[in-house]
Design an enzyme around this catalytic site. Structure first.
Site, short mmCIF file in Angstrom:
data_model
loop_
_atom_site.label_atom_id
_atom_site.label_comp_id
_atom_site.label_asym_id
_atom_site.label_seq_id
_atom_site.Cartn_x
_atom_site.Cartn_y
_atom_site.Cartn_z
CD GLN A 1 0.80 -8.91 -2.62
OE1 GLN A 1 1.47 -9.54 -3.41
NE2 GLN A 1 -0.46 -8.60 -2.88
CE LYS B 1 2.44 -2.50 -4.29
NZ LYS B 1 2.13 -2.08 -2.92
CG ASP C 1 -1.88 -1.20 1.20
OD1 ASP C 1 -2.28 -1.63 0.10
OD2 ASP C 1 -2.19 -1.73 2.29
N GLY D 1 -4.44 -4.31 -3.78
CA GLY D 1 -5.45 -3.28 -4.00
C GLY D 1 -4.72 -2.02 -4.41
CG HIS D 2 -2.16 -1.95 -6.99
ND1 HIS D 2 -1.33 -2.57 -7.89
CD2 HIS D 2 -1.81 -2.46 -5.78
CE1 HIS D 2 -0.53 -3.42 -7.25
NE2 HIS D 2 -0.81 -3.38 -5.97
P1 GDP Z 1 -0.66 0.30 -3.54
O1 GDP Z 1 -1.27 -0.96 -3.04
O2 GDP Z 1 0.81 0.37 -3.29
O3 GDP Z 1 -1.00 0.60 -4.97
O4 GDP Z 1 -1.30 1.46 -2.67
P2 GDP Z 1 -2.87 1.64 -2.35
O5 GDP Z 1 -3.55 2.14 -3.58
O6 GDP Z 1 -3.41 0.44 -1.68
O7 GDP Z 1 -2.80 2.74 -1.22
C1 GDP Z 1 -2.26 3.99 -1.44
C2 GDP Z 1 -3.37 5.04 -1.23
O8 GDP Z 1 -2.79 6.31 -1.13
C3 GDP Z 1 -4.35 5.12 -2.39
O9 GDP Z 1 -5.61 5.45 -1.89
C4 GDP Z 1 -3.80 6.26 -3.24
O10 GDP Z 1 -4.81 6.94 -3.97
C5 GDP Z 1 -3.23 7.16 -2.17
N1 GDP Z 1 -2.04 7.93 -2.57
C6 GDP Z 1 -1.03 7.57 -3.42
N2 GDP Z 1 -0.08 8.52 -3.44
C7 GDP Z 1 -0.49 9.49 -2.59
C8 GDP Z 1 0.09 10.73 -2.14
O11 GDP Z 1 1.18 11.12 -2.53
N3 GDP Z 1 -0.63 11.47 -1.23
C9 GDP Z 1 -1.83 11.03 -0.76
N4 GDP Z 1 -2.44 11.80 0.13
N5 GDP Z 1 -2.40 9.88 -1.14
C10 GDP Z 1 -1.73 9.12 -2.03
P1 IMO Z 2 -0.85 -4.16 -2.23
O1 IMO Z 2 -0.42 -4.67 -3.58
C1 IMO Z 2 -0.91 -4.66 2.07
C2 IMO Z 2 -1.05 -8.76 3.61
C3 IMO Z 2 -2.33 -9.23 4.31
C4 IMO Z 2 -1.72 -10.18 5.32
C5 IMO Z 2 -0.60 -10.86 4.52
C6 IMO Z 2 -0.95 -12.19 3.91
O2 IMO Z 2 -2.15 -3.45 -2.26
O3 IMO Z 2 0.24 -3.40 -1.59
P2 IMO Z 2 -2.44 -12.91 1.83
O4 IMO Z 2 -3.90 -12.69 1.54
O5 IMO Z 2 -1.54 -12.32 0.80
O6 IMO Z 2 -2.11 -14.33 2.13
O7 IMO Z 2 -2.18 -12.10 3.20
O8 IMO Z 2 -0.26 -9.93 3.51
N1 IMO Z 2 -1.26 -8.22 2.25
C7 IMO Z 2 -1.17 -6.94 1.93
N2 IMO Z 2 -0.97 -5.85 2.72
N3 IMO Z 2 -1.00 -4.52 0.74
C8 IMO Z 2 -1.18 -5.60 -0.06
O9 IMO Z 2 -1.16 -5.51 -1.40
C9 IMO Z 2 -1.30 -6.87 0.55
N4 IMO Z 2 -1.50 -8.12 0.07
C10 IMO Z 2 -1.45 -8.93 1.12
O10 IMO Z 2 -2.97 -8.14 4.95
O11 IMO Z 2 -1.15 -9.48 6.37
MG MG Z 3 -2.83 -1.61 -1.83
#
Ligand code: GDP
Ligand code: IMO
Ligand code: MG
Length: 431
Positions: A224, A16, A13, A40-41
């Protein structure tokens, strides 16, 4: 011609999706190489939000080729739903814009059941998986009994494989006194979706080779983060795949020499969702505030993410195990308005200072972070698109991070919006 791998440098999270979406304007092909729909992106483009779990984040850009590589475990029902849902948002997805590796493993419906039941039964700390069957799918893959996309077109072979698979799983379920898998129901539902899947299936390694020979730029999108890597992460509180950059080659079928730049994505602080050690976790209103401002709730499960200070020790370790060439620092804006900021620069274990994250769970739980304190800034960095728009204290904070992790910042993100991004060094220009 350079190809770039984007990987999470923390516990996932890190942002990416946003960075891959931004970078994909400079690439022709975007490839997912590990994980599954546990990811979850989130992308925000002109106020419109796109949530992706399985599809590469470049899919929203017209004219790009998206590939789900062999290292990904794919829930085919989820895949079709995600395609339909994005099509509903106006994204053009068809077998000429999306390819799925014929040798990728399928996530089957009973994997999620097994995943959840095992979490429930686990003694000791729960991993807090996403419950989407990721672990069982990778287990069946290495146990050589998984079903792969190429099997769907071969009914006789598929039946044999299902015999093998159900022999194993039903033996276990019987032992637990749980209901066995309904073979007919499973076979029927698989047969129903097979015609919809087959047009997307292809030898993607071959297509990647052709694209590279034509001089096209490839972007490898990690899911991840490195601290969730099954080898290098906080085992057993990890996911079941290798998430580090080396997997970009393995999980898509290219050689390691074809990855010319590794971009590590990292938040300006740290979060973790699920169980497991987190040395710099905050349990006070400061952590609560970061979580609120950063909207730190999981995209996949909706769970609240645990928040803490930036851990430069764990981050430096990620830099090393991934060979990170440059860092994309995200969510700097979330730290706006704070009085002071802390950065963990070492750990204390049994009274001694150490400069790495030990592998033992007991030691990971026992270490205490050693912090240095930096002054916060009152100005807003939100939406900044150039270095000169940042307050000097924010610049100092980022410079200190570079120093501690011995790696330059190549990109900076200051809001969820695609264009609120500062480019320092173009990763496609190579190291
Ligand atoms: P990922 O799994 O690495 O793709 O990250 P996620 O999408 O799960 O979580 C990142 C969250 O932060 C998302 O809701 C993005 O829209 C948000 N985000 C990404 N870059 C920034 C930033 O520079 N500032 C803020 N405030 N939010 C951001
Ligand atoms: P993105 O791509 C954050 C965590 C789960 C749990 C562990 C194992 O959005 O960064 P799993 O279902 O993979 O066997 O769970 O890994 N986890 C993540 N945490 N971002 C993710 O993906 C994750 N994918 C799995 O919360 O702790
Ligand atoms: Mg994510």
């Amino acid at each position: 011609m350079s190809h770039v791998a984007v990987i999470g440098a923390q516990w996932g999270d890190e942002g990416k999706g946003k960075i891959v979406d931004w970078l994909s304007s400079r690439a022709e092909v975007i490839v997912r190489f590990q994980g599954g729909h546990n990811a979850g992106h989130t992308l925000v483009i002109d106020g419109k939000v796109f949530k992706l779990s399985l599809l590469p984040s470049g899919v929203v850009r017209p004219g790009k080729l998206s590939i789900i590589g062999n290292g990904v475990v794919v829930d085919p029902w989820h895949l079709l739903n995600e395609i339909a849902s994005l099509q509903g948002q106006g994204v053009d997805i068809n077998p000429s814009t999306l390819l799925v590796a014929e040798n990728a493993v399928l996530i089957l419906p009973f994997y999620a059941t097994i995943d959840k039941a095992r979490e429930e039964a686990r003694s000791g700390g729960k991993i807090g998986t996403t419950g989407r069957g990721i672990g069982p799918a990778y287990e069946d893959k290495v146990a050589r009994r998984a079903i792969r996309f190429c099997d769907l077109a071969q009914p006789d072979l598929l039946r044999e494989k299902i015999d093998n698979l159900l022999f194993h799983h039903n033996s276990v379920l019987r032992g637990l006194g749980a209901p066995e898998i309904d073979r007919a129901g499973f076979e029927n539902s698989l047969a129903e979706i097979t015609p919809k899947l087959l047009p997307f299936i292809s030898p993607t390694w071959l297509r990647l080779d052709q694209e590279m020979r034509m001089g096209k730029k490839i972007l490898f999108e990690g899911a991840q983060g490195s601290l969730l890597d099954v080898d290098h992460g906080t085992y057993p509180y990890v996911t079941s795949s290798n998430t580090v950059s080396g997997m970009a080659a393995v999980g898509s079928g290219v050689g390691p020499r074809d990855i010319h730049y590794v971009l590590g994505i990292c938040k300006a602080y740290t979060t973790r969702v699920g169980g497991g050690p987190f040395p710099t976790e905050l349990f006070d209103e400061i952590g609560e505030g970061i979580g609120q401002r950063g909207k730190e709730f999981g995209t996949v499960t909706g769970r609240k993410r645990r928040c803490g200070w930036l851990d430069a020790v764990a981050l430096r370790q990620s830099v090393k195990v991934n060979g990170i060439d440059g860092l994309a620092l995200t969510k700097l804006d979330v730290l706006d308005g704070m009085d002071e900021l802390k950065i963990c620069t070492a750990y204390k274990l049994n009274g001694k200072l150490i400069d790495y994250l030990p592998a033992s769970t007991a030691q990971q739980k026992a270490i205490e972070p050693v912090y240095e304190t930096w002054p916060g800034w009152k100005e807003s960095t939100q939406g900044a698109r150039s270095w000169s728009q940042l307050p000097s204290k924010a610049v100092k904070y980022t410079k200190r991070i570079e120093e501690l992790i011995e790696t330059p910042i190549a990109m900076l993100s200051t809001s969820p919006e695609r264009e609120d991004t500062i480019l320092v060094k173009d990763p496609f220009l190579g190291r």
